[in-house]
Design a protein around this motif. Structure first.
Motif, PDB file in Angstrom:
ATOM      1  N   VAL A  37       1.768   8.719  -8.741  1.00 32.59           N
ATOM      2  CA  VAL A  37       3.175   8.474  -8.414  1.00 32.59           C
ATOM      3  C   VAL A  37       3.957   9.746  -8.712  1.00 32.59           C
ATOM      4  O   VAL A  37       3.403  10.725  -9.212  1.00 32.59           O
ATOM      5  N   SER A  38       5.220   9.728  -8.437  1.00 33.83           N
ATOM      6  CA  SER A  38       6.054  10.907  -8.645  1.00 33.83           C
ATOM      7  C   SER A  38       6.139  11.259 -10.126  1.00 33.83           C
ATOM      8  O   SER A  38       6.250  10.378 -10.987  1.00 33.83           O
ATOM      9  N   SER A  40       8.545  12.316 -11.604  1.00 33.16           N
ATOM     10  CA  SER A  40       9.845  11.886 -12.132  1.00 33.16           C
ATOM     11  C   SER A  40       9.788  10.478 -12.715  1.00 33.16           C
ATOM     12  O   SER A  40      10.666  10.090 -13.498  1.00 33.16           O
ATOM     13  N   ASP A  41       8.761   9.691 -12.339  1.00 31.91           N
ATOM     14  CA  ASP A  41       8.603   8.349 -12.910  1.00 31.91           C
ATOM     15  C   ASP A  41       8.221   8.403 -14.385  1.00 31.91           C
ATOM     16  O   ASP A  41       8.414   7.438 -15.127  1.00 31.91           O
ATOM     17  N   CYS A  42       7.604   9.525 -14.793  1.00 42.32           N
ATOM     18  CA  CYS A  42       7.282   9.722 -16.214  1.00 42.32           C
ATOM     19  C   CYS A  42       8.472  10.442 -16.832  1.00 42.32           C
ATOM     20  O   CYS A  42       8.604  11.661 -16.710  1.00 42.32           O
ATOM     21  N   ASN A  43       9.318   9.686 -17.488  1.00 39.24           N
ATOM     22  CA  ASN A  43      10.610  10.238 -17.908  1.00 39.24           C
ATOM     23  C   ASN A  43      10.989   9.892 -19.339  1.00 39.24           C
ATOM     24  O   ASN A  43      12.153  10.009 -19.720  1.00 39.24           O
ATOM     25  N   ARG A  59       4.129   3.626 -16.584  1.00 38.88           N
ATOM     26  CA  ARG A  59       3.684   4.897 -16.014  1.00 38.88           C
ATOM     27  C   ARG A  59       2.967   5.703 -17.098  1.00 38.88           C
ATOM     28  O   ARG A  59       3.422   5.768 -18.241  1.00 38.88           O
TER      29      ARG A  59
END
Length: 412
Positions: A37-38, A40-43, A59
């Motif tokens: 996944v992107s 940015s999903d790990c934030n 994530r």
């Protein structure tokens, strides 16, 4: 939770991947069965360190790990041994075989475990079981790509093929080297197993006892080691009932009391940390953060680092017959180095027994590797002094036409 802590814990347990989720959760595994996944999903920032991301909500931030040589890759309870060329006579080299529909690692490991064999060798749709022997030593590992045929019953694992076998070690204990007893005829000579503290003496005793079938003794008495199975610990070191004697002594009188010695030498940076852990955490424990950061550690290095050098120098000077073994070489090439050690003990040992030792090498007392600290405990002044001691020992070894210290003794 930090990136380092998660990766270190997974690597120490032999896993290929470390995954961090929700800022504070750590997962370990051998395969990834999920889509990318992107980023940015790990934030979510790691709870234990700023400016680093530890996944997100549902994530995972996933890292592939570079395993240390001594780390064991696992599949469930089985230890991955590698990809190996098919032995010339399979029916002689491996003692039980069975074709399997929907072949998988689990099926083959379970079959060999049920047959009470320590090895499971996967060969496409065939599962073979047996022991490490001179016909199948597991010493010449092949590139894993040669074994990269997917299992018919398992999408994410390799099952080898007719020419190259994938081998796992099951939980079945190889009992060919587990018997131990005292010498029935008094030893003709006293042989020391000499080392600086923290250099792996107890581990070497474990290996020698498995290889020879005889108990080792000690210049001291350690009740915790006796309770761990080192029954020679209670014998007087001159009893003559044990195959060799553990000692950390380095005085002329103490050294000349022995007829011969195996001198075990270890990288001083690792040996000092191992002994500090033992001193403040026991044989399989670890010193606390407060001990590393307090006055105990610098005082310990000041007193013990010079002894690391004088210990080796004294044994080289006063020892009558001295076999030098580097701890790092013993870990890297156990079969060859242990064979050298046993030859000094004047014991005839079958090679199949030494191969058995390789599968039981850790024992139940060994500290699970040096716990990696998140800071360097050695100051520049400590490193400068220790480097001088290393050069002194290196020169002393070379003057006696022996191999100098391994290159990794020097900090890089």
């Amino acid at each position: 939770m930090t990136l380092f802590r998660c990766q270190d814990n997974c690597a120490e347990r032999g896993y290929l991947y470390a995954g961090l989720e929700f800022g504070a959760e750590c997962y370990c595994g051998h395969k990834i069965q999920a889509i990318n996944v992107s980023d940015s999903d790990c934030n979510m920032e790691c709870k234990g360190e700023k400016n680093n991301i530890c996944g997100g909500v549902n994530r995972l931030s996933i890292y592939r790990l570079e395993l240390a040589q001594e780390s064991a890759r696992r599949y469930g309870s089985a230890i991955f041994r590698g990809c190996f060329r098919r032995p010339e006579n399979v029916s002689v080299a491996l003692l039980a075989s069975r074709p399997m529909k929907n072949m998988s690692v689990d099926r083959c490991v379970d079959f060999c475990t049920g047959k009470e064999y320590p090895l499971a060798a996967l060969a496409g749709s065939w599962c073979h079981c047996g022991f490490p022997t001179t016909l199948f030593t597991l010493h010449e590992r092949e590139d894993e790509e040669l074994c990269a045929q997917k299992c018919s019953g398992e999408e994410f694992e390799s099952c080898g093929n007719a020419k190259y076998f994938i081998v796992y070690q099951t939980q079945v204990q190889d009992n060919r080297c587990m018997d131990r007893r005292f010498l029935t005829v008094r030893a003709k000579q006293l042989i020391a197993l000499a080392s600086f503290p923290g250099a792996g003496n107890t581990w070497a005793r474990h290996l020698i006892e498995l290889a020879t079938g005889f108990y080792t003794g000690s210049y001291y008495f350690d009740g915790s080691l006796y309770n761990k199975g080192f029954k020679g610990e209670r014998d007087h070191w001159r009893s003559g009932r044990t195959i060799c004697i553990k000692t950390h002594e380095s005085g002329q009188k103490e050294i000349e009391a022995f007829d011969a010695a195996i001198l075990l030498i270890r990288n001083p940076y690792k040996a000092l940390m191992a002994e500090f852990n033992r001193k403040y955490g026991g044989h399989i424990g670890f010193a606390s953060h407060a001990h590393w950061k307090g006055k105990e550690w610098p005082e310990f290095v000041k007193n013990y680092a010079p002894w690391w050098a004088t210990h080796t120098l004294d044994w080289l000077k006063f020892g009558k017959t001295v076999l030098v073994v580097h701890f790092e070489d013993l870990k890297r090439d156990l079969f060859v180095q242990l064979k050298r050690m046993v030859s000094l003990l004047d014991i005839a040992v079958l090679e199949d027994r030494l191969l058995c030792v390789e599968g039981q090498k850790d024992g139940n007392f060994k500290r699970s590797g040096l716990r990696k600290l998140e800071f360097d405990p050695y100051t520049p002044e400590m490193r400068q002094a220790i480097s001088g001691y290393i050069r002194t020992v290196d020169s002393a070894l070379k003057r006696r036409n022996l191999t100098g210290v391994p290159e990794d003794y020097y900090p890089r």
